[in-house]
Design a protein around this motif. Structure first.
Motif, PDB file in Angstrom:
ATOM      1  N   ARG A 172     -25.718  60.174  18.014  1.00 17.42           N
ATOM      2  CA  ARG A 172     -24.428  60.370  18.674  1.00 17.42           C
ATOM      3  C   ARG A 172     -23.374  60.735  17.632  1.00 17.42           C
ATOM      4  N   GLY A 173     -23.477  60.136  16.447  1.00 18.66           N
ATOM      5  CA  GLY A 173     -22.564  60.485  15.366  1.00 18.66           C
ATOM      6  C   GLY A 173     -22.665  61.946  14.982  1.00 18.66           C
ATOM      7  N   LEU A 174     -23.879  62.487  14.979  1.00 20.38           N
ATOM      8  CA  LEU A 174     -24.061  63.901  14.670  1.00 20.38           C
ATOM      9  C   LEU A 174     -23.371  64.789  15.695  1.00 20.38           C
ATOM     10  N   ILE A 175     -23.429  64.377  16.955  1.00 18.94           N
ATOM     11  CA  ILE A 175     -22.766  65.164  17.987  1.00 18.94           C
ATOM     12  C   ILE A 175     -21.251  65.100  17.798  1.00 18.94           C
ATOM     13  N   TYR A 176     -20.724  63.895  17.566  1.00 23.60           N
ATOM     14  CA  TYR A 176     -19.294  63.783  17.293  1.00 23.60           C
ATOM     15  C   TYR A 176     -18.915  64.658  16.095  1.00 23.60           C
ATOM     16  N   GLN A 177     -19.735  64.624  15.061  1.00 22.73           N
ATOM     17  CA  GLN A 177     -19.455  65.398  13.856  1.00 22.73           C
ATOM     18  C   GLN A 177     -19.418  66.890  14.167  1.00 22.73           C
ATOM     19  N   GLY A 178     -20.383  67.348  14.937  1.00 22.84           N
ATOM     20  CA  GLY A 178     -20.428  68.756  15.297  1.00 22.84           C
ATOM     21  C   GLY A 178     -19.232  69.190  16.125  1.00 22.84           C
ATOM     22  N   GLN A 179     -18.594  68.221  16.806  1.00 29.19           N
ATOM     23  CA  GLN A 179     -17.414  68.515  17.610  1.00 29.19           C
ATOM     24  C   GLN A 179     -16.125  68.309  16.827  1.00 29.19           C
ATOM     25  N   GLY A 180     -16.255  67.952  15.542  1.00 28.12           N
ATOM     26  CA  GLY A 180     -15.078  67.728  14.720  1.00 28.12           C
ATOM     27  C   GLY A 180     -14.405  66.391  14.931  1.00 28.12           C
ATOM     28  N   GLN A 181     -15.058  65.477  15.642  1.00 27.51           N
ATOM     29  CA  GLN A 181     -14.494  64.147  15.885  1.00 27.51           C
ATOM     30  C   GLN A 181     -15.015  63.190  14.799  1.00 27.51           C
ATOM     31  N   HIS A 182     -14.493  63.362  13.601  1.00 24.77           N
ATOM     32  CA  HIS A 182     -15.093  62.716  12.440  1.00 24.77           C
ATOM     33  C   HIS A 182     -14.843  61.205  12.387  1.00 24.77           C
ATOM     34  N   SER A 183     -13.746  60.744  12.919  1.00 27.23           N
ATOM     35  CA  SER A 183     -13.508  59.295  12.921  1.00 27.23           C
ATOM     36  C   SER A 183     -14.545  58.591  13.778  1.00 27.23           C
ATOM     37  N   TYR A 184     -14.831  59.154  14.955  1.00 19.19           N
ATOM     38  CA  TYR A 184     -15.878  58.587  15.805  1.00 19.19           C
ATOM     39  C   TYR A 184     -17.244  58.709  15.126  1.00 19.19           C
ATOM     40  N   ALA A 185     -17.478  59.829  14.473  1.00 16.52           N
ATOM     41  CA  ALA A 185     -18.747  60.031  13.780  1.00 16.52           C
ATOM     42  C   ALA A 185     -18.936  58.976  12.699  1.00 16.52           C
ATOM     43  N   ILE A 186     -17.902  58.725  11.909  1.00 16.58           N
ATOM     44  CA  ILE A 186     -17.989  57.732  10.833  1.00 16.58           C
ATOM     45  C   ILE A 186     -18.294  56.349  11.402  1.00 16.58           C
ATOM     46  N   GLU A 187     -17.676  56.027  12.517  1.00 14.59           N
ATOM     47  CA  GLU A 187     -17.940  54.732  13.148  1.00 14.59           C
ATOM     48  C   GLU A 187     -19.405  54.616  13.555  1.00 14.59           C
ATOM     49  N   ASP A 188     -19.953  55.679  14.140  1.00 14.26           N
ATOM     50  CA  ASP A 188     -21.358  55.637  14.562  1.00 14.26           C
ATOM     51  C   ASP A 188     -22.300  55.626  13.368  1.00 14.26           C
ATOM     52  N   PHE A 189     -22.024  56.431  12.353  1.00 20.80           N
ATOM     53  CA  PHE A 189     -22.862  56.413  11.162  1.00 20.80           C
ATOM     54  C   PHE A 189     -22.844  55.028  10.514  1.00 20.80           C
ATOM     55  N   SER A 190     -21.688  54.392  10.507  1.00 21.15           N
ATOM     56  CA  SER A 190     -21.579  53.065   9.903  1.00 21.15           C
ATOM     57  C   SER A 190     -22.410  52.046  10.665  1.00 21.15           C
ATOM     58  N   THR A 191     -22.414  52.147  11.992  1.00 21.35           N
ATOM     59  CA  THR A 191     -23.264  51.252  12.783  1.00 21.35           C
ATOM     60  C   THR A 191     -24.733  51.510  12.485  1.00 21.35           C
ATOM     61  N   SER A 192     -25.100  52.784  12.368  1.00 16.37           N
ATOM     62  CA  SER A 192     -26.477  53.119  12.032  1.00 16.37           C
ATOM     63  C   SER A 192     -26.861  52.542  10.676  1.00 16.37           C
ATOM     64  N   VAL A 193     -25.948  52.634   9.712  1.00 15.31           N
ATOM     65  CA  VAL A 193     -26.199  52.077   8.383  1.00 15.31           C
ATOM     66  C   VAL A 193     -26.406  50.566   8.468  1.00 15.31           C
ATOM     67  N   SER A 194     -25.609  49.899   9.280  1.00 10.82           N
ATOM     68  CA  SER A 194     -25.744  48.446   9.396  1.00 10.82           C
ATOM     69  C   SER A 194     -27.077  48.051  10.018  1.00 10.82           C
ATOM     70  N   LEU A 195     -27.614  48.903  10.892  1.00 12.47           N
ATOM     71  CA  LEU A 195     -28.891  48.626  11.541  1.00 12.47           C
ATOM     72  C   LEU A 195     -30.083  49.055  10.699  1.00 12.47           C
ATOM     73  N   ALA A 196     -29.895  50.058   9.839  1.00 16.17           N
ATOM     74  CA  ALA A 196     -30.980  50.570   8.986  1.00 16.17           C
ATOM     75  C   ALA A 196     -30.404  50.852   7.601  1.00 16.17           C
ATOM     76  N   PRO A 197     -30.112  49.815   6.816  1.00 14.58           N
ATOM     77  CA  PRO A 197     -29.430  50.014   5.532  1.00 14.58           C
ATOM     78  C   PRO A 197     -30.259  50.755   4.498  1.00 14.58           C
ATOM     79  N   ASP A 198     -31.550  50.892   4.719  1.00 17.93           N
ATOM     80  CA  ASP A 198     -32.397  51.583   3.751  1.00 17.93           C
ATOM     81  C   ASP A 198     -32.624  53.050   4.117  1.00 17.93           C
ATOM     82  N   ALA A 199     -31.996  53.533   5.181  1.00 16.19           N
ATOM     83  CA  ALA A 199     -32.164  54.921   5.597  1.00 16.19           C
ATOM     84  C   ALA A 199     -31.138  55.796   4.887  1.00 16.19           C
ATOM     85  N   SER A 200     -31.604  56.910   4.351  1.00 15.20           N
ATOM     86  CA  SER A 200     -30.746  57.800   3.578  1.00 15.20           C
ATOM     87  C   SER A 200     -29.831  58.649   4.453  1.00 15.20           C
TER      88      SER A 200
END
Length: 278
Positions: A172-200
Motif C-alpha cells: 500500500r505504501g508503494l501505491i501511495y508513493q506512486g501517487q505522490g502521497q509520500h507522508s502516507y507512504a512513509i507511515e506504511d513503510f514504517s509499519t512494514s519495517v516494524s513488522l519485518a525489521p530484517d527486510a531490506s
C-alpha cells in the motif's frame, strides 16, 4: 516490479525497480507457519524431505492437508508443476480448503498465469472473506496488471482485518508513493519495517519517499540500512549513490553505482548515474 520514477529534482532518477517486497508466502498448513517463495530453497524439495512428506500422505491418502504441505515444499523448492499437482489434489479432497486455493494461486502467479491466480484467490475469499493472505496475494497480481485501485482496495482490506503481514503495508505504501502521497507512504513503510525489521525493501522504499520530501539524511540512513540488510540490493546501492552524487561526492557515488551494476548489469538508473559521475 516498479519502473523508475523521477522525483523532486528532475536531474535525478530515483530507482523504483525491485521495491516490491519479495516476501511472497505460502500457507504450509491450515494453522501453521508461512513459507517464503521469494527465494528458491532446493532443500525444501530434496529427496529426503519429499520422501518423508510422501510417507505421511501414504499413511493418510485422503487427508488434504498432507498434499498441501508437500505442495508447499515443492513450491518453496521451485518445483512448481509438482506443487500445482499437489494443490489440485488437496482441493479435490477438500473443496473448501481456502488455504490450498491461495497456495495454488501463488503457484499460478509464479508460472505466469495471472488469470488463474485471480480465479483461485477469488475462490479462497468466497470461502473465507477474512483471509488476509488471499487479499494480499490478489492485490499483488492486480499491481502487476496496473489495476492500481483494485490492488489498493485489497491491501486496504487486509489492513482493516488487522493483518500482521508486512506486505500489506509495504505494497500500500508503494501505491501511495506512486501517487505522490509520500507522508502516507512513509507511515506504511514504517509499519512494514516494524513488522519485518530484517527486510531490506521497506527501508529502500521509505528512503525514496524521504528523498522526495527533501529529508536527505533520513533517506540516506534508510538506503544504508537497506544495503546492510541485503548487500545484493542493487536499487539501494543506486539510491545511496544518488545521495553521494547530490552531495558532490562523485568518487563514492561512482563506486556505489558500479556496485549496483555488478549486481544488476541491465539496471539503467545505475548505468545513467555512473555515466554522470565517472
Amino acid at each position: 516490479m516498479e519502473t523508475a520514477h523521477e522525483r523532486h529534482n528532475a536531474r535525478y532518477t530515483f530507482s523504483m525497480a525491485g521495491v516490491l517486497l519479495s516476501g511472497l508466502l505460502l500457507a504450509a498448513c491450515q494453522s501453521g507457519p508461512m513459507l517464503d517463495l521469494s527465494n528458491v530453497d532446493t532443500t525444501q524439495a530434496s529427496s529426503e524431505n519429499i520422501s518423508s512428506l510422501t510417507q505421511v500422505i501414504n499413511a493418510n491418502p485422503r487427508d488434504a492437508e498432507g498434499y498441501n504441505v508437500r505442495g508447499s515444499a515443492y513450491g518453496r523448492g521451485g518445483r512448481y508443476a509438482q506443487a500445482l499437482k499437489d494443490f489440485d489434489t488437496a482441493i479435490s479432497l477438500n473443496p473448501n480448503f481456502y488455504q490450498a486455493y491461495s497456495n495454488r494461486a501463488l503457484i499460478h502467479r509464479f508460472m505466469g498465469d495471472n488469470g488463474k491466480a485471480i480465479i483461485d484467490y477469488n475462490r479462497a475469499l468466497q470461502i473465507n472473506p477474512n483471509y488476509d493472505v488471499a487479499y494480499i496475494g490478489r492485490g499483488n497480481v492486480y499491481r502487476q496488471a496496473n489495476r492500481t485501485q483494485e490492488a489498493f482496495n485489497d491491501f486496504e482490506k487486509a489492513i482493516q482485518l488487522d493483518t500482521t503481514d508486512p506486505r500489506a503495508y509495504h505494497n500500500r505504501g508503494l501505491i501511495y508513493q506512486g501517487q505522490g502521497q509520500h507522508s502516507y507512504a512513509i507511515e506504511d513503510f514504517s509499519t512494514s519495517v516494524s513488522l519485518a525489521p530484517d527486510a531490506s525493501e521497506p527501508y529502500n522504499g521509505r528512503g525514496l519517499s524521504y528523498l522526495a520530501l527533501n529529508q536527505e539524511d533520513n533517506a540516506f540512513a534508510d538506503f544504508n540500512m537497506a544495503i546492510k540488510l541485503d548487500a545484493k540490493n542493487a536499487e539501494a546501492w543506486t539510491n545511496q549513490a544518488l545521495i553521494f552524487e547530490r552531495r558532490g561526492d562523485k568518487a563514492r557515488a561512482s563506486r556505489s553505482y558500479r556496485k549496483a551494476i555488478q549486481l544488476k548489469p541491465s539496471y539503467q538508473p545505475a548505468k545513467d548515474g555512473l555515466s554522470r559521475t565517472q
